[in-house]
Design an enzyme around this catalytic site. Sequence first.
Site, PDB file in Angstrom:
ATOM      1  N   GLY A  12       0.783  -1.244   0.000  1.00 32.74           N
ATOM      2  CA  GLY A  12       0.000   0.000   0.000  1.00 32.74           C
ATOM      3  C   GLY A  12       0.807   1.281   0.000  1.00 32.74           C
ATOM      4  N   SER A  13       2.076   1.218  -0.418  1.00 25.70           N
ATOM      5  CA  SER A  13       2.860   2.463  -0.385  1.00 25.70           C
ATOM      6  C   SER A  13       2.336   3.470  -1.417  1.00 25.70           C
ATOM      7  CB  SER A  13       4.354   2.185  -0.585  1.00 25.70           C
ATOM      8  OG  SER A  13       4.620   1.792  -1.908  1.00 25.70           O
ATOM      9  N   LYS A  94      -4.800  -8.818  -9.391  1.00 30.07           N
ATOM     10  CA  LYS A  94      -5.750  -9.721 -10.031  1.00 30.07           C
ATOM     11  C   LYS A  94      -6.285  -9.089 -11.326  1.00 30.07           C
ATOM     12  CE  LYS A  94      -9.731 -12.517  -8.743  1.00 30.07           C
ATOM     13  NZ  LYS A  94      -9.139 -13.820  -8.983  1.00 30.07           N
ATOM     14  N   LEU A  95      -6.485  -9.945 -12.344  1.00 30.87           N
ATOM     15  CA  LEU A  95      -7.067  -9.446 -13.593  1.00 30.87           C
ATOM     16  C   LEU A  95      -8.550  -9.155 -13.372  1.00 30.87           C
ATOM     17  CD1 LEU A  95      -6.195  -8.965 -16.584  1.00 30.87           C
ATOM     18  CD2 LEU A  95      -7.133 -11.236 -17.080  1.00 30.87           C
ATOM     19  N   HIS A 112       2.327   0.539 -13.225  1.00 28.40           N
ATOM     20  CA  HIS A 112       3.185  -0.622 -13.482  1.00 28.40           C
ATOM     21  C   HIS A 112       4.638  -0.197 -13.248  1.00 28.40           C
ATOM     22  CE1 HIS A 112       4.222  -4.506 -15.152  1.00 28.40           C
ATOM     23  NE2 HIS A 112       5.191  -3.902 -15.823  1.00 28.40           N
ATOM     24  N   ASP A 153      -1.679  -5.133 -18.629  1.00 31.94           N
ATOM     25  CA  ASP A 153      -0.657  -4.137 -19.019  1.00 31.94           C
ATOM     26  C   ASP A 153      -0.683  -3.717 -20.484  1.00 31.94           C
ATOM     27  OD1 ASP A 153       0.272  -4.322 -16.370  1.00 31.94           O
ATOM     28  OD2 ASP A 153       1.620  -5.971 -16.887  1.00 31.94           O
TER      29      ASP A 153
HETATM   30  C1  GAR Z   1       4.144  -1.309  -6.987  1.00 31.01           C
HETATM   31  O1  GAR Z   1       5.512  -1.304  -7.300  1.00 31.01           O
HETATM   32  C2  GAR Z   1       3.311  -1.388  -8.245  1.00 31.01           C
HETATM   33  O2  GAR Z   1       3.862  -0.705  -9.330  1.00 31.01           O
HETATM   34  C3  GAR Z   1       3.330  -2.868  -8.501  1.00 31.01           C
HETATM   35  O3  GAR Z   1       3.140  -3.451  -7.238  1.00 31.01           O
HETATM   36  C4  GAR Z   1       3.763  -2.604  -6.268  1.00 31.01           C
HETATM   37  C5  GAR Z   1       2.777  -2.346  -5.169  1.00 31.01           C
HETATM   38  O4  GAR Z   1       3.405  -1.662  -4.122  1.00 31.01           O
HETATM   39  N1  GAR Z   1       2.322  -3.262  -9.429  1.00 31.01           N
HETATM   40  C6  GAR Z   1       2.512  -4.206 -10.335  1.00 31.01           C
HETATM   41  O5  GAR Z   1       3.540  -4.860 -10.403  1.00 31.01           O
HETATM   42  C7  GAR Z   1       1.341  -4.434 -11.280  1.00 31.01           C
HETATM   43  N2  GAR Z   1       1.762  -5.196 -12.408  1.00 31.01           N
HETATM   44  P1  GAR Z   1       2.558  -0.900  -3.046  1.00 31.01           P
HETATM   45  O6  GAR Z   1       1.505  -1.890  -2.528  1.00 31.01           O
HETATM   46  O7  GAR Z   1       3.537  -0.538  -1.988  1.00 31.01           O
HETATM   47  O8  GAR Z   1       1.917   0.296  -3.696  1.00 31.01           O
END
Ligand code: GAR
Length: 209
Positions: A12-13, A94-95, A112, A153
């Site tokens: 969740g950052s 999830k898709l 992404h 994507d």
């Molecule tokens: C982030 O780096 C986001 O870009 C990636 O998951 C991470 C979630 O971090 N998303 C993907 O890879 C989607 N294909 P977060 O929960 O700390 O925001």
Amino acid sequence: MLAVAVLVSGRGSNLRAILNSSKLQDLIKVKAVVSDKSFCPAFDIAKEFSIPTYSVGKFTRPLGGKEGTLSFDALQNLLLTSEINLLVLAGFLKLLPPDFVRAFKNRIINIHPALLPSFGGSGMYGINVHNAVFKSSAKVSGATVHFVDETYDTGKIIAQRCVDISDAQSPEEIAERVLVIEHQLLPDVIEKIALGKVFVKDDRVVVVS
Ligand code: GAR
């Protein structure tokens, strides 16, 4: 005020970056945080900000005004009746079902952690992406925000930002550098959308500066 739902699967950052963004304070209201997990650390962040959380998945529970686990159909109804204008996928892995995507055409965006159209697709999330980028010996990486379509994507790109990784020693180091960019890019794009500066014309995304 743009009504927003943020969809998450983990830490969740990016959710926190949205909620802490001063430029978004008067522009958006995050009305729901949704996960495909029954619990994830991002839910704690939502609770800190008193935002209702919902889990979407296999189990269906009737909507009794209480938080619970929803089907995608029930979630769609909930978001439509709450007049949510924008869905932000911030680490949601999830898709989404095709009907759900169609119901919110050009109103779902995803972040992404690489420069699409490279290093995307099924299985390309989190550290998997940075492993592939590291292995490729690419000298730049970055973050992409794009509209969500029915496959992973491939939706049209709204914005991208690059970071130099020519001296990165590990996938983790790339991930760290990219995350800094993500936390800037996602609020920037949401701001542009809230200000009506993002639209689709002649099958291309136009972003007005
Ligand atoms: C982030 O780096 C986001 O870009 C990636 O998951 C991470 C979630 O971090 N998303 C993907 O890879 C989607 N294909 P977060 O929960 O700390 O925001």
